[in-house]
Design a protein around this motif. Structure first.
Motif, PDB file in Angstrom:
ATOM      1  N   SER A  77     -14.742 -28.479   2.771  1.00 11.65           N
ATOM      2  CA  SER A  77     -14.683 -29.577   1.812  1.00 11.65           C
ATOM      3  C   SER A  77     -14.458 -30.900   2.524  1.00 11.65           C
ATOM      4  CB  SER A  77     -13.566 -29.315   0.800  1.00 11.65           C
ATOM      5  OG  SER A  77     -13.430 -30.410  -0.068  1.00 11.65           O
ATOM      6  N   ILE A  92      -8.691 -39.255   3.047  1.00 14.24           N
ATOM      7  CA  ILE A  92      -9.201 -37.881   3.055  1.00 14.24           C
ATOM      8  C   ILE A  92      -8.304 -36.988   3.906  1.00 14.24           C
ATOM      9  CG2 ILE A  92     -11.074 -36.400   3.877  1.00 14.24           C
ATOM     10  CD1 ILE A  92     -11.697 -37.708   1.240  1.00 14.24           C
ATOM     11  N   CYS A 125      -5.402 -36.059   1.844  1.00 20.57           N
ATOM     12  CA  CYS A 125      -5.799 -35.019   0.877  1.00 20.57           C
ATOM     13  C   CYS A 125      -5.865 -33.654   1.564  1.00 20.57           C
ATOM     14  CB  CYS A 125      -7.158 -35.354   0.259  1.00 20.57           C
ATOM     15  SG  CYS A 125      -7.179 -36.815  -0.796  1.00 20.57           S
ATOM     16  N   THR A 144     -11.787 -37.686  -5.256  1.00 19.10           N
ATOM     17  CA  THR A 144     -11.227 -36.704  -4.320  1.00 19.10           C
ATOM     18  C   THR A 144      -9.718 -36.584  -4.487  1.00 19.10           C
ATOM     19  OG1 THR A 144     -12.967 -37.246  -2.728  1.00 19.10           O
ATOM     20  CG2 THR A 144     -11.044 -36.069  -1.884  1.00 19.10           C
ATOM     21  N   SER A 149     -16.765 -34.274   2.780  1.00 26.16           N
ATOM     22  CA  SER A 149     -16.259 -35.604   2.448  1.00 26.16           C
ATOM     23  C   SER A 149     -16.590 -36.605   3.541  1.00 26.16           C
ATOM     24  CB  SER A 149     -14.748 -35.557   2.230  1.00 26.16           C
ATOM     25  OG  SER A 149     -14.420 -34.722   1.148  1.00 26.16           O
TER      26      SER A 149
END
Length: 535
Positions: free
Chosen positions: A386, A366, A369, A410, A390
């Motif tokens: 966001s 994550i 990302c 994701t 997550s």
């Protein structure tokens, strides 16, 4: 009440001339007042220092010093004063040549009332305009300094976001009186954790309270700057190589918990050697701060300690994460998903901490990302929200298959954003290339290499991209545009074939004729006849 009238001073060794000037027009009606008069330069200097007049009328000839040198001395000390030289006909040319020293106007003797009125009116307009500009400038300056704390915070946010070039950084540092000239730059990010039932007012008050606490904590350390970022995190920028920011933040965290009674986490980035790399240390601090999900609240997390889990089977997990970042930035979805599966397959499912390992691995992905999304220059607030979503989702997932499915989704969404940005960039590029062709169609040098050089592109890349996006190769597109231009010229103007060729950037008339016939099926003469018959 402030007297806004324009003050006028007369300097002339002839009493009658001074009286004539005073009485030739109604100065008061004009919004001017006669502040004083002098018969020589020495008296004049004293009155100028005393009265600070706006306008001076002075004779070109006076005892001891002429009016030009006298005026030059005045303007060196009072550059805003408007000076009008009174001169006889014989000295008029000499007086005109002295305009370079800043004299506003000249009046030829004998004095004419209309000329005096005209000159005074012009000077009044100039002075009133200057006064207005000065007043507006002072008001803007006041507003600037009233807003200086806000502007300083905004600059510091631009500094950590990396939106400023080196020269602009130095200029702004000087303006805001911020000293950043050491050999190290390190960022810590402090975040207050509020419970969900806290209302907005209470949350903001708590944030202000902690911010003021942190600023007061560091107030005696001149090389530490404290401010808030766009997400109301408290940013601590250290520029003192003698300080151990990690140890200081541990003490700070403990004092905040004790004195302010709130939940707090601090993330610390690595030390950097350049001002331009402050943004990197900031991103690292945020990455470390976000890692709190894995280690819990009320912690100080250093980026150097946020290490990816090493494979128990000898697989290089760090290498896999680097590959994942590369594939995501390249928009390669299948390769990225395969890496995600490889990373999770590296977890020892027999470990008693398997759920923790799964969640930590998911948090690492994550974070990648999040980092990739930041590089796309997407809305920082949206990305942050966001990411928080997550993290909340991840801590509630209990099985590896569900985690892989969620993380894969994701990653795919991030790659879609990457691909969308790339498509947008390519579309903008092609649109700009087309516009450039339209604007330079008459340039005979216009070619694939010429356009590629203008846009700092490799010609082969431009050729491939242009064909892919338009369905037609570059040369064919350029030729078609030239022929379209030629047809319009034939319709609009009576031009010869070679003139049309030159107008569309083709120097060889024969080649132009060949291209034209291939495009229309007719030569130029035939096409002209066809157009004429249609008309």
């Amino acid at each position: 009440m402030i007297n806004n009238k324009i003050k006028v001073l007369f300097i002339d060794d002839e009493y009658l001339e001074r009286n004539l000037l005073k009485g030739c027009i109604d100065w008061n009606m004009l919004g001017m007042e006669i502040a004083g008069e002098a018969s020589n330069a020495e008296e004049g200097f004293k009155l100028i220092d005393e009265l600070k007049p706006d306008v001076i009328f002075t004779d070109i000839k006076m005892p001891g010093i002429d009016g030009i040198k006298f005026s030059e001395s005045i303007l060196q000390k009072y550059p805003t004063i408007k000076i009008v030289i009174l001169t006889g006909y014989n000295d008029f040319n000499y007086a005109q040549k002295s305009v370079k020293i800043g004299i506003s106007d000249f009046l030829l003797k004998p004095i004419d009332e209309d000329e005096v009125l005209n000159t005074a009116s012009k000077l009044k307009a100039v002075i009133e305009s200057e006064r207005k500009e000065k007043k507006e400038f002072e008001e803007l300056k006041r507003q600037l300094y009233d807003n200086l704390p806000y502007l300083r915070e905004r600059f510091l946010n631009e500094l950590i976001s990396g939106n400023l070039d080196g020269n602009l950084i130095n200029e702004k540092l000087e303006f805001f009186d911020i000293s950043l000239d050491g050999s190290i730059y390190q960022v810590a990010a402090l975040e207050i954790i509020n419970s969900n039932d806290v209302n907005e007012e209470s949350r903001l008050i708590q944030n202000f309270k902690v911010t003021n606490y942190v600023k007061n904590y560091f107030k005696d350390l001149k090389r530490i700057i404290v401010f808030t970022d766009s997400m109301n995190r408290i940013i601590i920028l250290n520029n003192d190589e003698k300080l151990d920011l990690y140890k200081i933040c541990i003490k700070l965290k403990n004092k905040i918990i004790k004195d302010v009674n709130c939940i707090v986490n601090i993330g610390i980035g690595n030390i950097k050697g350049e001002v331009s790399d402050i943004k990197v240390s900031y991103i690292e601090a945020i990455d470390a701060l976000n890692y709190r999900i894995a280690v819990g609240n009320n912690n100080v997390i250093h980026y150097r300690d946020v290490q990816f889990t090493e494979s128990k089977t000898g697989l290089d997990t760090n290498h896999l994460f680097n590959e994942l970042r590369f594939y995501m930035k390249s928009g390669l979805e299948n390769d990225a998903i395969n890496i995600v599966k490889d990373v999770f397959s590296n977890i020892d499912l027999k470990s008693e901490n398997v759920i923790k390992l799964i969640r930590v691995t998911a948090l690492n992905i994550i974070s990648i990302c999040f980092s990739v999304s930041l590089e796309l220059k997407e809305n920082f607030d949206d990305i942050y929200l966001s990411e928080v979503e997550s993290y909340n989702k991840i801590i509630n997932i209990e099985t590896l298959p569900d985690m892989i499915e969620y993380i894969s989704t994701t990653v795919k969404n991030t790659i879609k954003a990457v691909n969308k940005e790339q498509i947008c960039n390519i579309n903008n590029l092609i649109d700009n290339v087309k516009k450039f062709i339209e604007e330079n169609i008459s340039n005979s040098n216009l070619s694939l290499s010429y356009v590629a050089k203008h846009f700092y592109l490799n010609p082969s890349y431009l050729s491939r991209t242009f064909k892919k996006e338009t369905g037609i190769n570059f040369i064919e597109y350029l030729t078609n545009k030239r022929m379209e231009k030629a047809i319009n010229l034939i319709k609009e103007k009576n031009m010869k074939s070679f003139e049309i060729a030159n107008a569309v950037g083709i120097q060889d008339p024969n080649y132009f004729s060949s291209c034209f016939k291939k495009y229309t099926g007719l030569n130029v003469s035939e096409y002209k006849k066809l157009i004429k018959n249609i008309v």
